[in-house]
Design an enzyme around this catalytic site. Structure first.
Site, PDB file in Angstrom:
ATOM      1  CB  SER A  21     -29.690  23.063 -54.736  1.00  0.00           C
ATOM      2  OG  SER A  21     -29.637  22.948 -56.222  1.00  0.00           O
ATOM      3  N   GLY A  22     -29.879  26.110 -55.400  1.00  0.00           N
ATOM      4  CA  GLY A  22     -30.332  27.148 -56.285  1.00  0.00           C
ATOM      5  C   GLY A  22     -31.014  26.344 -57.696  1.00  0.00           C
ATOM      6  CG  LEU A  23     -29.817  22.797 -60.768  1.00  0.00           C
ATOM      7  CD1 LEU A  23     -30.420  23.407 -62.230  1.00  0.00           C
ATOM      8  CD2 LEU A  23     -28.539  21.990 -61.200  1.00  0.00           C
ATOM      9  CG  ASP A  58     -28.794  27.533 -61.255  1.00  0.00           C
ATOM     10  OD1 ASP A  58     -29.407  28.568 -60.569  1.00  0.00           O
ATOM     11  OD2 ASP A  58     -27.955  26.712 -61.201  1.00  0.00           O
ATOM     12  CG  ASP A 112     -26.933  27.703 -54.635  1.00  0.00           C
ATOM     13  OD1 ASP A 112     -26.314  28.989 -54.656  1.00  0.00           O
ATOM     14  OD2 ASP A 112     -26.966  27.241 -55.684  1.00  0.00           O
ATOM     15  CG  ASP A 169     -28.644  31.891 -57.598  1.00  0.00           C
ATOM     16  OD1 ASP A 169     -27.908  30.730 -57.496  1.00  0.00           O
ATOM     17  OD2 ASP A 169     -29.660  32.111 -57.948  1.00  0.00           O
ATOM     18  CD  GLU A 199     -22.817  31.422 -58.381  1.00  0.00           C
ATOM     19  OE1 GLU A 199     -22.502  31.410 -59.643  1.00  0.00           O
ATOM     20  OE2 GLU A 199     -23.580  30.725 -57.724  1.00  0.00           O
ATOM     21  CE  LYS A 250     -25.874  30.939 -60.987  1.00  0.00           C
ATOM     22  NZ  LYS A 250     -26.047  29.952 -60.240  1.00  0.00           N
ATOM     23  CG  ASN A 283     -26.110  25.367 -63.585  1.00  0.00           C
ATOM     24  OD1 ASN A 283     -24.968  24.602 -64.086  1.00  0.00           O
ATOM     25  ND2 ASN A 283     -26.548  24.881 -62.540  1.00  0.00           N
ATOM     26  CB  SER A 284     -20.923  26.571 -62.501  1.00  0.00           C
ATOM     27  OG  SER A 284     -21.136  27.663 -61.374  1.00  0.00           O
ATOM     28  NE  ARG A 315     -20.771  28.055 -57.156  1.00  0.00           N
ATOM     29  CZ  ARG A 315     -21.794  27.456 -57.217  1.00  0.00           C
ATOM     30  NH1 ARG A 315     -22.805  27.137 -56.742  1.00  0.00           N
ATOM     31  NH2 ARG A 315     -22.119  27.181 -58.606  1.00  0.00           N
ATOM     32  CG  HIS A 349     -18.232  24.810 -58.414  1.00  0.00           C
ATOM     33  ND1 HIS A 349     -18.642  23.822 -58.191  1.00  0.00           N
ATOM     34  CD2 HIS A 349     -19.163  25.303 -59.163  1.00  0.00           C
ATOM     35  CE1 HIS A 349     -19.606  23.383 -58.609  1.00  0.00           C
ATOM     36  NE2 HIS A 349     -20.213  24.315 -59.147  1.00  0.00           N
TER      37      HIS A 349
END
Length: 287
Positions: A36-38, A48, A75, A77, A104, A110, A112-113, A148, A179
């Protein structure tokens, strides 16, 4: 990794952010990992938002790959830049032991979503170039590329999400990750129904966690990523231990509630090291 994203049955990927969390997930029985990137950024003390570099990510993935025998989906990103950055990162991740990469459709850097509302999407044609560059740089079926789609995160509708999914499939993606930041899975299940499994669908139900897994199976979704739960469990556990040691003025109370040293030694196979010493180290060394 390719077998884990096929739509014949629902599979799970568990988050890992370092070699220790990866070993724990593997021992628990997970068949694949999500780097996971986060979670990796958090473990490194970054946010992130592309504050950690792709070389730092690669270093962590290499340590994870050395510690376990199950495949890792990384991930990536948004690919850390344009097509050239994306293909360089993909090659390094493959060489470091990754079985696949997810990128993504945002620009660089970027965010975090789940943070804020500023999530501008990449131009579709430009993002397809990133996909094609990765597939050309890391050819063959041994490295999986997941595209993504952030259209729903950015406030666009199903039409935009599906348009992007079809473009990314045409560009060579092996699977689509759709997502959402909503607390229910309605828009995810709608996408899956309209997509009709042209490519396998991967989801990350961090926000819509109350949805029964049976709903994903019924919709033909192939893979669920539990995306940050090892990291969040570690934060919660360490926070409580630190609080109690200070408040209780010692460790006697918490000792029975945390992993024993023997469990740590078993997890990291100290027994193998002891056996290797007997085999390779002369008896008089260290006596």
């Amino acid at each position: 990794m390719r077998s884990l994203i096929q739509p014949r049955s629902l599979n799970f990927l568990m988050e890992a952010h370092d070699a220790l969390s990866a070993a724990i997930a593997e021992r628990a029985g997970f068949k694949g990992l999500w780097a996971s990137g986060l979670s990796i950024a958090t473990a490194l003390g970054y946010r992130d938002a592309n504050e950690a570099s792709w070389t730092q990510l690669t270093d962590v993935v290499e340590r994870i790959a050395d510690a376990i025998a199950i495949p890792i989906l990384v991930d990536g990103d948004s690919g850390f830049g344009n097509f050239n950055n994306a293909r360089l990162a993909a090659k390094k991740l493959r060489d470091s032991g990754a079985a696949g990469m997810c990128i993504e459709d945002k620009g660089f850097p970027k965010m975090n979503s789940f943070v804020g509302d500023r999530h501008p999407l990449a131009d579709i044609e430009e993002f397809c170039g990133r996909i094609k560059a990765i597939k050309d740089a890391v050819p063959g079926r041994g490295f999986v590329l997941v595209a993504r789609i952030e259209a729903l995160i950015a406030g666009h509708g199903q039409e935009e999400a599906l348009k992007r999914a079809h473009a990314y499939a045409d560009a060579g993606a092996d699977a689509i990750l759709i997502h959402s930041r909503k607390s229910d899975a309605d828009e995810i299940l709608t996408f899956a129904r309209n997509w009709q499994n042209r490519l396998p669908v991967v989801i990350v139900p961090t926000k819509y966690y109350k949805t029964p897994v049976a709903a994903y199976r019924a919709s033909g979704i192939s893979t669920v990523i539990w995306a940050n739960h090892n990291m969040r469990a570690a934060v919660a556990g360490m926070t409580e231990v630190c609080r109690r040691i200070l408040s209780e003025d010692g460790i006697a109370g918490i000792e029975p509630e945390i992993a024993s040293l023997e469990e740590i030694f078993d997890l990291l196979r100290y027994d193998e090291l002891a056996a290797a010493e007997e085999r390779y180290l002369p008896k008089h060394i260290g006596a």
